[in-house]
Design a protein around this motif. Structure first.
Motif, short mmCIF file in Angstrom:
data_model
loop_
_atom_site.label_atom_id
_atom_site.label_comp_id
_atom_site.label_asym_id
_atom_site.label_seq_id
_atom_site.Cartn_x
_atom_site.Cartn_y
_atom_site.Cartn_z
N THR A 11 15.17 43.01 26.33
CA THR A 11 14.74 41.62 26.43
C THR A 11 13.21 41.51 26.38
O THR A 11 12.66 40.76 25.58
N VAL A 12 12.55 42.25 27.25
CA VAL A 12 11.09 42.14 27.28
C VAL A 12 10.47 42.67 25.98
O VAL A 12 9.43 42.16 25.53
N SER A 13 11.12 43.64 25.36
CA SER A 13 10.61 44.15 24.09
C SER A 13 10.71 43.10 22.99
O SER A 13 9.80 42.93 22.18
N GLU A 14 11.83 42.38 22.96
CA GLU A 14 11.99 41.31 21.96
C GLU A 14 10.97 40.19 22.21
O GLU A 14 10.44 39.61 21.27
N CYS A 15 10.73 39.89 23.47
CA CYS A 15 9.70 38.89 23.81
C CYS A 15 8.34 39.34 23.29
O CYS A 15 7.58 38.57 22.68
N ALA A 16 8.02 40.61 23.53
CA ALA A 16 6.73 41.14 23.10
C ALA A 16 6.60 41.11 21.58
O ALA A 16 5.54 40.76 21.04
N ALA A 17 7.69 41.44 20.89
CA ALA A 17 7.65 41.43 19.42
C ALA A 17 7.36 40.03 18.90
O ALA A 17 6.57 39.85 17.96
N GLU A 19 11.63 52.35 19.73
CA GLU A 19 10.29 51.78 19.72
C GLU A 19 10.32 50.49 20.52
O GLU A 19 10.93 49.51 20.09
N LEU A 20 9.69 50.46 21.66
CA LEU A 20 9.61 49.21 22.42
C LEU A 20 8.30 48.50 22.04
O LEU A 20 7.28 49.15 21.82
N ALA A 21 8.35 47.18 21.98
CA ALA A 21 7.15 46.42 21.60
C ALA A 21 6.23 46.15 22.78
O ALA A 21 5.15 45.59 22.62
N GLY A 56 2.23 36.21 16.38
CA GLY A 56 1.29 35.12 16.20
C GLY A 56 0.02 35.20 17.03
O GLY A 56 -0.76 34.26 17.06
N LEU A 57 -0.19 36.34 17.70
CA LEU A 57 -1.26 36.37 18.70
C LEU A 57 -1.98 37.71 18.65
O LEU A 57 -1.35 38.75 18.48
N GLU A 58 -3.29 37.66 18.80
CA GLU A 58 -4.07 38.89 18.89
C GLU A 58 -3.83 39.49 20.28
O GLU A 58 -4.21 38.89 21.29
N ILE A 59 -3.16 40.64 20.33
CA ILE A 59 -2.74 41.21 21.60
C ILE A 59 -3.62 42.40 21.99
O ILE A 59 -3.88 43.29 21.17
N GLY A 60 -4.05 42.41 23.23
CA GLY A 60 -4.75 43.58 23.76
C GLY A 60 -3.74 44.56 24.33
O GLY A 60 -3.76 45.74 24.04
N ARG A 61 -2.83 44.02 25.12
CA ARG A 61 -1.87 44.87 25.81
C ARG A 61 -0.71 43.99 26.29
O ARG A 61 -0.94 42.86 26.67
N ILE A 62 0.51 44.52 26.25
CA ILE A 62 1.65 43.78 26.80
C ILE A 62 2.38 44.66 27.81
O ILE A 62 2.89 45.72 27.46
N ALA A 63 2.40 44.19 29.05
CA ALA A 63 3.16 44.87 30.09
C ALA A 63 4.29 43.94 30.53
O ALA A 63 4.29 42.75 30.22
N ALA A 64 5.27 44.50 31.23
CA ALA A 64 6.37 43.69 31.75
C ALA A 64 6.66 44.11 33.18
O ALA A 64 6.58 45.29 33.50
N GLY A 105 -8.43 40.75 22.58
CA GLY A 105 -6.98 40.49 22.56
C GLY A 105 -6.46 40.06 23.93
O GLY A 105 -7.04 40.39 24.96
N ALA A 106 -5.37 39.31 23.90
CA ALA A 106 -4.79 38.81 25.14
C ALA A 106 -4.07 39.93 25.88
O ALA A 106 -3.44 40.78 25.27
N ARG A 107 -4.21 39.94 27.20
CA ARG A 107 -3.43 40.86 28.03
C ARG A 107 -2.26 40.06 28.59
O ARG A 107 -2.45 39.13 29.35
N ILE A 108 -1.06 40.46 28.16
CA ILE A 108 0.14 39.70 28.48
C ILE A 108 0.97 40.42 29.53
O ILE A 108 1.22 41.63 29.41
N LEU A 109 1.39 39.67 30.53
CA LEU A 109 2.28 40.21 31.55
C LEU A 109 3.58 39.42 31.52
O LEU A 109 3.65 38.28 31.96
N LEU A 110 4.61 40.02 30.94
CA LEU A 110 5.93 39.37 30.89
C LEU A 110 6.62 39.51 32.24
O LEU A 110 6.48 40.55 32.89
N VAL A 111 7.33 38.48 32.64
CA VAL A 111 8.04 38.54 33.93
C VAL A 111 9.52 38.26 33.71
O VAL A 111 9.89 37.27 33.08
N ASP A 112 10.36 39.16 34.24
CA ASP A 112 11.81 38.94 34.18
C ASP A 112 12.42 39.29 35.54
O ASP A 112 11.80 39.99 36.33
#
Ligand SMILES: [Zn+2]
Ligand SMILES: [Zn+2]
Length: 253
Positions: free
Chosen positions: A228-234, A79-81, A239-247, A213-220
């Protein structure tokens, strides 16, 4: 005006950093340097874009279209976050060496080349349009002091600078790294999957998220298993209302 600014910037950069290939040190002509900064043509030939065939969840590239399941061997049993990840290039050829010099050889200017390489991720329609909060994967403060910069933040700034017109990107460094860990690159797959538990935390002060919800774009810099990006997303989801998290990443390890 923009063109002129970029030429002045180029002149200053050329003075600070002689235009040579970041992988093999071959001197580059001005024209080449303006198109593909710090990369010669023969080193570019060794870079392999992920292209159109990749896992729609973790971004792992496939060799052929016939092997296109919805989920791949890398992420199918986990399960990836994040909702999905997209990488620009395979970690083969000159890519790996360039990234090593960028991170450990104090060659911060190579961030400009990686910015150009990151253009590849916009092939994924799920990233285009609307607005995203861009969140770099943070370094531990001690490692940040050693290195002098966070490579993911540099890449995030380049991504923002070069984003397509219809997509609004805003830097939001919402994460911090609360525990120093063994470098993921030194671990095998099983160790990687457990090394990062409780390493990231969301900053206490976060801006108010939009209604949907926030649309989050993680960058690595590199995504390998996606841990790593999954742990960041988790951490962000706590603490945040999330719409979508991409990396997104420059390389796929
Ligand atoms: Zn070269
Ligand atoms: Zn996958």
């Amino acid at each position: 005006m923009k063109e002129r600014t970029s030429r002045i910037r180029q002149a200053v950069m050329g003075w600070l950093y002689p235009p040579v290939c970041g992988a093999c040190d071959l001197p580059l002509e001005t024209k080449r340097q303006l198109e593909k900064p710090f990369l010669c043509e023969s080193c570019e030939d060794t870079l392999v874009p992920i292209g159109a065939d990749y896992c729609q969840v973790c971004g792992q590239g496939f060799e052929s279209k016939s092997a296109l399941p919805f989920r791949c061997a890398n992420c199918g049993d986990r399960e990836l976050a994040i909702d999905f990840a997209v990488s620009a290039y395979r970690g083969s050829g000159a890519g790996k060496g360039l990234m090593h010099r960028f991170k450990y050889g104090k060659q911060r200017h190579l961030g400009r080349l990686f910015g150009v390489m990151l253009d590849e991720v916009w092939r994924d329609e799920r990233l285009r349009g609307g607005s995203w909060w861009v969140v770099p994967v943070p370094l531990h403060p001690r490692r940040l002091r050693e290195r002098g910069f966070n490579q993911s933040r540099e890449l995030a700034l380049e991504l923002i600078r070069r984003a397509p017109a219809e997509t609004e990107l805003r830097l939001q460094p919402l994460l911090r790294r609360v525990r120093q860990t063994t470098r993921q690159a030194r671990l095998d797959r099983r160790e990687r999957l457990t090394n990062l538990a409780d390493v990231f935390a969301a900053r206490k002060k976060t801006p108010a998220a939009p209604d949907d919800g926030a649309r989050i774009l993680l960058v690595d810099d590199v995504i390998t298993t996606g841990t790593t990006v999954s742990e960041c997303a988790a951490a962000l989801r706590q603490g945040l209302e999330i719409g979508r998290i991409a990396a997104v990443s420059v390389l796929r390890g």
